[in-house]
Design a protein around this motif. Structure first.
Motif: not given
Length: 195
Positions: A36-40, A147-150, A154-159, A182-183
């Motif tokens: 996520l950091g790389i993509v953004i 990619s951001i959405a994925i 993934v983060m939501f599903l892990l939680g 999101l932060i």
């Protein structure tokens, strides 16, 4: 089939399942967050070549995978050796070639594999849109958005998985993990707005 039975037996004897589950969640989250950091970052820098993102992401995935495997294996192996030595002293017997000794060595390897594979798999899932973009399936702009959405999904599903494991709110735990992504997204996008 015999190998699977042996693996199940070693997992049960060593009690490595909860450790493996923790390593999987933590490191898959790291993999998704890193990509996520790389993509953004690529979006903020206005990168127009998906191969920059692909190779940066693959480099990060490989580094996380190797680091995860080595760190978890060495750490878990040291802990398991300490426990086995303590048990051997109590029993006045060499247990290295016993089922307990083999399960102990397996547990260190299992923890290393889980710790190494999980961030790499999460990273590759998040990078998938860029592979498709490189074949002309869609534009790099859409690859960034997807990619951001994925990664956030993934983060939501892990939680949510953590919520299920702890028999607590699946939605609440999913939202907690998602909020971290999101932060990060908002912080990095603020750099774009500041340009």
């Amino acid at each position: 089939m015999k190998l699977l039975e042996k693996i199940r037996s070693y997992i049960r004897i060593s009690g490595v399942a909860p450790i493996g589950r923790r390593y999987f969640i933590m490191n898959a989250f790291d993999g998704a967050t890193t990509i996520l950091g790389i993509v953004i970052g690529a979006y903020v820098a206005e990168i127009t070549n998906e191969f920059w993102v692909i190779w940066s992401g693959l480099g990060a995935a490989l580094a996380m995978g190797l680091s995860g495997f080595a760190g978890a294996y060495v750490t878990e192996e040291a802990e398991r050796t300490k426990k086995l030595n303590s048990l051997e002293k109590s029993m006045l017997k060499d247990l290295k070639e016993s089922v307990v000794g083999r399960a102990s060595r397996f547990a260190a390897l299992w923890a290393g594999i889980i710790d190494g594979v999980s961030p790499a798999v999460a990273a590759l899932v998040c990078l998938a849109p860029f592979f498709l973009s490189s074949f002309g399936v869609f534009s790099i702009d859409f690859a960034i958005q997807l990619s951001i959405a994925i990664a956030l999904s993934v983060m939501f599903l892990l939680g949510a998985f953590l919520g299920k494991v702890s028999s607590r709110s699946i939605l609440l735990h999913g939202v907690k993990m998602l909020s971290i992504g999101l932060i990060l997204t908002f912080i990095l996008l603020a750099f774009k707005l500041a340009q």
